[in-house]
Motif scaffolding. Structure first.
Motif, mmCIF file in Angstrom:
data_model
loop_
_atom_site.group_PDB
_atom_site.id
_atom_site.type_symbol
_atom_site.label_atom_id
_atom_site.label_comp_id
_atom_site.label_asym_id
_atom_site.label_seq_id
_atom_site.Cartn_x
_atom_site.Cartn_y
_atom_site.Cartn_z
ATOM 1 N N VAL A 1 0.877 -1.025 -0.054
ATOM 2 C CA VAL A 1 0.023 0.220 0.206
ATOM 3 C C VAL A 1 0.778 1.317 -0.179
ATOM 4 O O VAL A 1 0.857 1.795 -0.908
ATOM 5 C CB VAL A 1 -1.000 0.060 1.294
ATOM 6 N N GLU B 1 -13.341 4.973 0.171
ATOM 7 C CA GLU B 1 -12.878 3.620 -0.226
ATOM 8 C C GLU B 1 -13.981 3.197 -1.449
ATOM 9 O O GLU B 1 -13.501 2.309 -2.150
ATOM 10 C CB GLU B 1 -12.792 2.550 0.720
ATOM 11 N N MET C 1 -13.036 5.419 -4.453
ATOM 12 C CA MET C 1 -11.377 5.543 -5.127
ATOM 13 C C MET C 1 -11.055 4.844 -6.294
ATOM 14 O O MET C 1 -10.275 5.355 -7.292
ATOM 15 C CB MET C 1 -10.481 5.104 -3.954
ATOM 16 N N ASP C 2 -11.631 3.848 -6.525
ATOM 17 C CA ASP C 2 -11.321 2.953 -7.902
ATOM 18 C C ASP C 2 -12.120 3.793 -9.104
ATOM 19 O O ASP C 2 -11.303 3.953 -9.914
ATOM 20 C CB ASP C 2 -11.900 1.562 -7.718
ATOM 21 N N LYS D 1 -3.981 10.719 -5.699
ATOM 22 C CA LYS D 1 -3.480 9.985 -4.670
ATOM 23 C C LYS D 1 -4.172 10.385 -3.612
ATOM 24 O O LYS D 1 -4.477 11.414 -3.137
ATOM 25 C CB LYS D 1 -1.909 10.118 -4.351
ATOM 26 N N LEU D 2 -4.525 9.243 -2.582
ATOM 27 C CA LEU D 2 -5.206 9.438 -1.423
ATOM 28 C C LEU D 2 -4.444 9.055 -0.127
ATOM 29 O O LEU D 2 -3.713 8.093 -0.364
ATOM 30 C CB LEU D 2 -6.481 8.530 -1.482
ATOM 31 N N TYR E 1 -6.131 2.680 1.658
ATOM 32 C CA TYR E 1 -5.505 3.762 0.908
ATOM 33 C C TYR E 1 -4.011 3.945 1.883
ATOM 34 O O TYR E 1 -4.139 3.639 2.938
ATOM 35 C CB TYR E 1 -6.231 5.087 0.315
#
Length: 501
Positions: free
Chosen positions: A81, A122, A125-126, A140-141, A167
């Motif tokens: 990650v 979450e 994010m994809d 970027k998270l 993330y």
């Protein structure tokens, strides 16, 4: 002989129910009060939710927008990650990611509302990463652990409602923000509402390092529409198209004037509490009427000095209220920041919401809950009457102020408790200013009302009595509605979003 054992809570409950006036639901005035309460509650709820959502805009800095300082903090150092995003020792350096659109989540493991922010990030994010790739942009998270009493190890273990973020996540510190002059400061002071340190706070930072969106709750009333919309623009458009979104920041000083004024406003609610106020005019009038008998009482040796004037009665009663709420301030001081940061805050809020429903229902049915009945017992124990060998009107009025403040808590606990918790998050000075505002307001109101009663006597008393009856009914309904609404908001925010969004 048979011995019966009674469950004390059940006996108390039955005793309260025996006081209930169920006939109140047959009265026209009850439903008139209900209609007024519906209109007032709907209006206030909509305004309150709108204000809550715009709180960051109200308190954000008026400084010119500028790139945020570099943030340097330790990561959870998970190979799959954080790998590739940190240095060889496992630390983030946010400047190394300048040029990407960044979502920065200020969170903590034991922050219940932070979990709602995490769930939203979450979940999306994809899709956001796919949008960024399609636009040849980088997204970027990062999660920044903002409660420094926790640790990297603690944040790296899922448990209870918390799961380790999917993330990249790190653990912050009070000197994680590195300013241009090389000095360091706490990022929490820079990016939370008014610098209070209250989280969650999630930021969108554009490619040039400017904040372009900020959200301070996990359940915004618009269902994340504004926040997500800004992020979509940042991922699809040239950076110049989002210049208008840029937000200024600076390390703020807590506005103690604002905290003091908030205490003054709360004093109005506490003073005119329908649990205590209806008996106040008659009690004060009784003491003022004793002035006509002071010569008789002095001659009998029961009174050592002249009866106090209406002004003095107000001051003495106000000082009694000061004593009670001064003790409340000490409790807030002892609770401190740790209490506000504990994982049980969410459940305390739910308890307060349920308490609103219970107290509102008791008020409507004519039941006195006597949450602070033990205080009244102490007041009665040390008070005197003109039938006693020595009559102490000044001490009595001081003690009455203590009892009055305690009685008002039956109706206002749901407002006073969150205020105390809020002050505890701002530090020792804020507790002092907030409680001072509450106490000054109560003193002014007590003096004003006692002097009005003293001057107007029966006319003023009759007016206050007529008004407080209807106010009590409207207040009862509004407490019930507020409790139900707050419970729904805390347990099912999506429902509230659907109604008010």
């Amino acid at each position: 002989m048979t011995t019966f054992f009674y469950d004390r809570p059940s006996v108390i409950c039955m005793g309260l129910l025996e006081q209930a006036d169920w006939g109140v639901f047959k009265q026209k005035a009850t439903w008139q009060a209900f209609a007024v309460a519906v209109v007032m509650f709907t209006t206030i709820s909509f305004a309150a939710l709108s204000m809550f959502d715009s709180m960051d805009e109200l308190f954000q800095s008026d400084a010119e927008p500028a790139p945020i300082p570099n943030l340097v903090f330790e990561s959870l150092n998970r190979t799959d990650v954080e790998g590739g995003l940190v240095n060889e020792t496992g630390w983030f350096n946010l400047n190394e990611h300048r040029g990407s659109v960044i979502v920065l989540d200020l969170m903590a493991r034991d922050c219940s509302n932070c979990h709602a922010v995490q769930a939203h990030l979450e979940e999306n994010m994809d899709a956001w990463l796919a949008t960024a790739n399609a636009s040849n942009k980088s997204l970027k998270l990062f999660a920044y652990g903002a409660w420094y009493g926790e640790s990297v190890e603690y944040m790296n273990e899922s448990g209870g409602p918390y799961t380790v973020p999917l993330y990249p996540t790190g653990f912050g510190s009070v000197n994680a923000a590195v300013l241009e002059d090389g000095s360091t400061t706490d990022p929490v002071r820079l990016f939370t509402t008014g610098g209070t340190g209250q989280i969650p706070v999630v930021l969108i930072i554009d490619e040039e390092g400017y904040i372009i969106a900020q959200q301070a709750t996990g359940s915004p009333a618009d269902g994340w529409k504004k926040f997500d919309g800004v992020l979509e623009d940042a991922l699809k458009e040239d950076v110049s198209e989002t210049f208008g979104y840029r937000i200024g920041w600076e390390e703020p000083e807590t506005s103690f004037t604002a905290v003091f004024v908030l205490g003054l406003i709360l004093s109005i609610l506490v003073y005119f509490s329908p649990c205590a106020f209806p008996v106040l005019p008659g009690f004060i009038s009784y003491y003022l009427s004793l002035g006509a008998r002071e010569d008789e009482l002095i001659e009998q040796g029961k009174l050592k000095t002249r009866m106090p004037s209406s002004f003095n009665i107000g001051v003495l009663s106000g000082l009694g209220m000061w004593t009670f709420f001064g003790l409340i301030g000490i409790v807030a001081l002892l609770m401190g920041e740790a209490f506000a940061k504990s994982g049980i805050i969410h459940y305390i809020a739910i308890f307060i919401a349920i308490l609103l429903v219970v107290l509102g229902s008791l008020m409507l049915l004519g039941i006195t809950s006597h949450l602070m009945g033990f205080v009244q017992n102490l007041v009665d124990k040390y008070s005197t009457t003109e039938a006693d060998d020595t009559f102490t009107p000044r001490r009595n009025m001081y003690l009455y102020g203590i009892g009055y403040a305690a009685a008002s808590i039956d109706c206002t606990a749901a407002a006073v408790l969150p205020f105390v918790v809020f002050l505890s998050t701002l530090g020792t000075s804020a507790i002092g200013f907030g409680i001072a505002g509450l106490m000054v307001g109560l003193l002014i109101l007590m003096i004003a009302v006692t002097m009005l009663v003293g001057m107007g006597r029966q006319v003023m008393i009759n007016f206050l009595r007529r008004a407080t009856g209807h106010i009590k009914m409207v207040g009862s309904w509004m407490m019930i509605m507020a409790g139900v609404g707050l419970t729904i908001y805390l347990t099912s925010p999506d429902t509230v979003n659907a109604l008010f969004g």
